[in-house]
Write a protein that holds these residues in place. Structure first.
Motif, mmCIF file in Angstrom:
data_model
loop_
_atom_site.group_PDB
_atom_site.id
_atom_site.type_symbol
_atom_site.label_atom_id
_atom_site.label_comp_id
_atom_site.label_asym_id
_atom_site.label_seq_id
_atom_site.Cartn_x
_atom_site.Cartn_y
_atom_site.Cartn_z
ATOM 1 N N MET A 1 4.226 19.681 -21.702
ATOM 2 C CA MET A 1 3.261 20.480 -22.603
ATOM 3 C C MET A 1 2.123 21.285 -21.776
ATOM 4 S SD MET A 1 2.668 17.708 -25.603
ATOM 5 C CE MET A 1 1.568 18.651 -26.593
ATOM 6 N N THR A 2 1.600 22.377 -22.319
ATOM 7 C CA THR A 2 0.622 23.171 -21.290
ATOM 8 C C THR A 2 -0.660 22.436 -21.914
ATOM 9 O OG1 THR A 2 0.422 24.756 -23.057
ATOM 10 C CG2 THR A 2 1.870 25.201 -21.667
ATOM 11 N N PRO A 3 -1.679 22.638 -21.002
ATOM 12 C CA PRO A 3 -3.013 22.063 -21.362
ATOM 13 C C PRO A 3 -3.477 22.496 -22.664
ATOM 14 C CG PRO A 3 -3.131 22.842 -19.087
ATOM 15 C CD PRO A 3 -1.802 23.358 -19.697
ATOM 16 N N GLU A 4 -3.101 23.746 -23.232
ATOM 17 C CA GLU A 4 -3.559 24.080 -24.492
ATOM 18 C C GLU A 4 -3.079 23.488 -25.641
ATOM 19 O OE1 GLU A 4 -2.588 26.274 -22.238
ATOM 20 O OE2 GLU A 4 -4.270 27.514 -21.529
ATOM 21 N N VAL A 6 -1.463 20.351 -25.262
ATOM 22 C CA VAL A 6 -2.050 19.186 -25.337
ATOM 23 C C VAL A 6 -3.536 19.239 -26.018
ATOM 24 C CG1 VAL A 6 -3.249 17.258 -23.832
ATOM 25 C CG2 VAL A 6 -0.875 18.496 -22.978
ATOM 26 N N GLY A 7 -4.297 19.889 -25.916
ATOM 27 C CA GLY A 7 -5.553 19.876 -26.811
ATOM 28 C C GLY A 7 -5.336 20.016 -28.291
ATOM 29 N N GLN A 8 -4.516 20.950 -28.478
ATOM 30 C CA GLN A 8 -4.286 21.256 -29.984
ATOM 31 C C GLN A 8 -3.491 20.013 -30.690
ATOM 32 O OE1 GLN A 8 -1.819 24.808 -30.089
ATOM 33 N NE2 GLN A 8 -3.801 26.058 -29.380
ATOM 34 N N ARG A 9 -2.715 19.518 -29.933
ATOM 35 C CA ARG A 9 -2.147 18.295 -30.403
ATOM 36 C C ARG A 9 -2.928 17.203 -30.859
ATOM 37 N NH1 ARG A 9 2.078 16.377 -33.561
ATOM 38 N NH2 ARG A 9 2.692 14.225 -32.890
ATOM 39 N N LEU A 10 -3.920 16.873 -30.005
ATOM 40 C CA LEU A 10 -4.709 15.715 -30.025
ATOM 41 C C LEU A 10 -5.744 16.141 -31.274
ATOM 42 C CD1 LEU A 10 -5.930 13.028 -29.158
ATOM 43 C CD2 LEU A 10 -7.225 14.251 -27.275
ATOM 44 N N VAL A 11 -6.306 17.433 -31.443
ATOM 45 C CA VAL A 11 -7.085 17.615 -32.415
ATOM 46 C C VAL A 11 -6.536 17.652 -33.586
ATOM 47 C CG1 VAL A 11 -8.108 19.493 -33.491
ATOM 48 C CG2 VAL A 11 -8.488 19.276 -31.070
ATOM 49 N N ALA A 12 -5.231 17.796 -33.823
ATOM 50 C CA ALA A 12 -4.279 17.706 -34.912
ATOM 51 C C ALA A 12 -4.221 16.313 -35.282
ATOM 52 C CB ALA A 12 -3.121 18.352 -35.193
ATOM 53 N N ALA A 47 -5.362 7.639 -30.116
ATOM 54 C CA ALA A 47 -4.216 8.378 -30.484
ATOM 55 C C ALA A 47 -3.649 9.199 -29.044
ATOM 56 C CB ALA A 47 -5.059 9.592 -31.225
ATOM 57 N N ALA A 48 -4.561 9.314 -28.126
ATOM 58 C CA ALA A 48 -3.988 10.023 -27.170
ATOM 59 C C ALA A 48 -3.015 8.961 -26.448
ATOM 60 C CB ALA A 48 -4.969 10.338 -25.935
ATOM 61 N N ARG A 49 -3.187 7.581 -26.517
ATOM 62 C CA ARG A 49 -2.228 6.651 -25.919
ATOM 63 C C ARG A 49 -1.007 6.323 -26.676
ATOM 64 N NH1 ARG A 49 -3.606 0.360 -26.390
ATOM 65 N NH2 ARG A 49 -2.800 0.977 -28.294
ATOM 66 N N ASP A 50 -0.963 6.383 -28.061
ATOM 67 C CA ASP A 50 0.084 6.110 -28.682
ATOM 68 C C ASP A 50 0.991 6.980 -29.402
ATOM 69 O OD1 ASP A 50 -0.902 3.489 -28.645
ATOM 70 O OD2 ASP A 50 -2.064 3.510 -30.601
ATOM 71 N N ASP A 51 0.421 8.381 -29.481
ATOM 72 C CA ASP A 51 1.275 9.498 -29.657
ATOM 73 C C ASP A 51 2.484 9.577 -28.712
ATOM 74 O OD1 ASP A 51 1.593 11.915 -31.326
ATOM 75 O OD2 ASP A 51 1.428 12.817 -29.521
ATOM 76 N N ALA A 52 3.762 9.688 -29.294
ATOM 77 C CA ALA A 52 5.035 9.899 -28.387
ATOM 78 C C ALA A 52 4.937 11.458 -27.644
ATOM 79 C CB ALA A 52 6.072 9.869 -29.387
ATOM 80 N N GLU A 53 4.250 12.209 -28.188
ATOM 81 C CA GLU A 53 4.220 13.777 -27.505
ATOM 82 C C GLU A 53 3.076 13.571 -26.485
ATOM 83 O OE1 GLU A 53 4.089 17.166 -30.032
ATOM 84 O OE2 GLU A 53 5.695 16.414 -31.152
ATOM 85 N N LEU A 54 2.080 13.136 -26.544
ATOM 86 C CA LEU A 54 1.060 12.883 -25.559
ATOM 87 C C LEU A 54 1.220 11.664 -24.495
ATOM 88 C CD1 LEU A 54 -2.124 13.528 -27.749
ATOM 89 C CD2 LEU A 54 -0.972 15.057 -26.326
ATOM 90 N N HIS A 83 5.113 12.433 -19.254
ATOM 91 C CA HIS A 83 5.057 13.701 -19.301
ATOM 92 C C HIS A 83 4.505 14.677 -18.005
ATOM 93 C CE1 HIS A 83 7.087 13.080 -23.148
ATOM 94 N NE2 HIS A 83 5.988 12.402 -23.326
ATOM 95 N N ARG A 84 3.751 13.790 -17.366
ATOM 96 C CA ARG A 84 2.926 14.642 -16.368
ATOM 97 C C ARG A 84 1.854 15.586 -16.904
ATOM 98 N NH1 ARG A 84 3.494 11.090 -12.287
ATOM 99 N NH2 ARG A 84 3.107 12.903 -10.846
ATOM 100 N N HIS A 85 1.186 15.085 -17.757
ATOM 101 C CA HIS A 85 -0.136 16.055 -18.253
ATOM 102 C C HIS A 85 -1.181 15.177 -18.371
ATOM 103 C CE1 HIS A 85 2.099 15.176 -22.149
ATOM 104 N NE2 HIS A 85 1.053 14.854 -22.186
#
Length: 293
Positions: A1-4, A6-12, A47-54, A83-85
């Motif tokens: 995932m790109t930084p953009e 990652v940020g949008q996913r966590l805001v959602a 949320a950043a720890r438990d989300d599968a995409e993050l 995921h190395r981000h």
């Protein structure tokens, strides 16, 4: 995932909590930066720890930034080993009551970081069971990383100019240190010569008039030394020495057979004692008897 992303996913994931996502600088090392309210601090890290995409399962560090009248920003950086981000989370707390919820139960590695931030900034982490001093002695008063804290070294040796609060009132008595070879501001360039000073035009070193070139008197030519006059060389004597010459030799005069003139070599005083006479046996006998050879 790109930084953009990652940020949008966590805001959602944090909705309906109001959060704002941006991207930090650093080009290839840029990070997604998400600002969350103080009430949603723990929920954002969870949320950043438990989300599968993050899957930000690695706690990197936690600290704070003093924003003066704006309060303090509590900052934490998380990283995903899968995921190395990474993502940078920030929460603003008020200066009057700097308190935020502890995240030690989410990331146990945050215990040391929260203790240091509490000690250096005076921020309380609600739920942390051991906020005792970590780096400073127990009798230390104040929080050194607050911008309002004046270092003791600044009071003892104030710098010129206001580097920290209260420093301008202390005065500036410390001389700035320049690198070797760099002149002081008043020691280079040209400025108008002060009125009444000798010289015309501009002079170096902060208005000091240029010194006129001193004319040195010419040195007299050195004459070559005249060598001492040498007299004519005395011819070498031949034959027996005249009477009375032996006494002169005994008194320090010239020895028989010596040559005159300096530089003619050592004087000859006849045959050495260990060499036999070359006048023959008869002459030797007559000389022993007192006769004339």
């Amino acid at each position: 995932m790109t930084p953009e992303e990652v940020g949008q996913r966590l805001v959602a994931l944090l909705a309906p909590v109001e959060a704002a996502a941006t991207v930090s600088g650093g080009q290839a090392h840029s990070r997604a930066t998400v600002d969350v309210p103080c009430e949603g601090w723990r929920a954002a890290l969870l949320a950043a720890r438990d989300d599968a995409e993050l899957a930000c399962d690695y706690f990197d560090w936690l600290s704070a930034v003093d924003e003066l009248a704006g309060g303090f920003d509590v900052v934490a950086h998380l990283w995903s080993t899968r995921h190395r981000h990474g993502v940078l989370l920030r929460a603003r707390v008020r200066r009057e009551t700097p308190t935020v919820e502890s995240v030690v139960d989410v990331f146990p590695g945050a215990a040391w970081h929260e203790r240091e931030t509490h000690e250096m900034f005076g921020i309380d982490f609600a739920g942390h069971a051991d906020l005792r001093p970590l780096l400073l002695p127990p009798e230390f008063e104040g929080h050194p990383l607050r911008k309002e804290f004046v270092l003791a070294s600044r009071v003892a040796k104030p710098w010129p100019g206001a580097k920290e609060p209260g420093e301008s009132e202390a005065g500036g008595g410390r001389r700035p240190i320049r690198p070797p070879g760099v002149p002081a501001p008043g020691e280079w360039g040209t400025t108008p010569t002060p009125a009444g000073a000798g010289g015309v035009g501009e002079g170096p070193r902060g208005g000091v008039p240029a010194r006129p070139a001193r004319e040195r008197p010419a040195r007299p030519a050195r004459e070559a030394p005249v060598p001492a006059a040498e007299g004519p060389a005395r011819p070498a004597r031949k034959g027996p020495a005249p009477a009375g010459e032996g006494s002169a030799a005994a008194d320090g005069g010239p020895l028989p057979g010596a040559t005159g003139g300096p530089g003619d070599g050592p004087a000859r005083s006849g045959p050495p004692a260990d060499r036999p006479s070359q006048r023959g046996p008869a002459a030797t006998e007559r000389a022993d008897d007192g006769g004339t050879p």
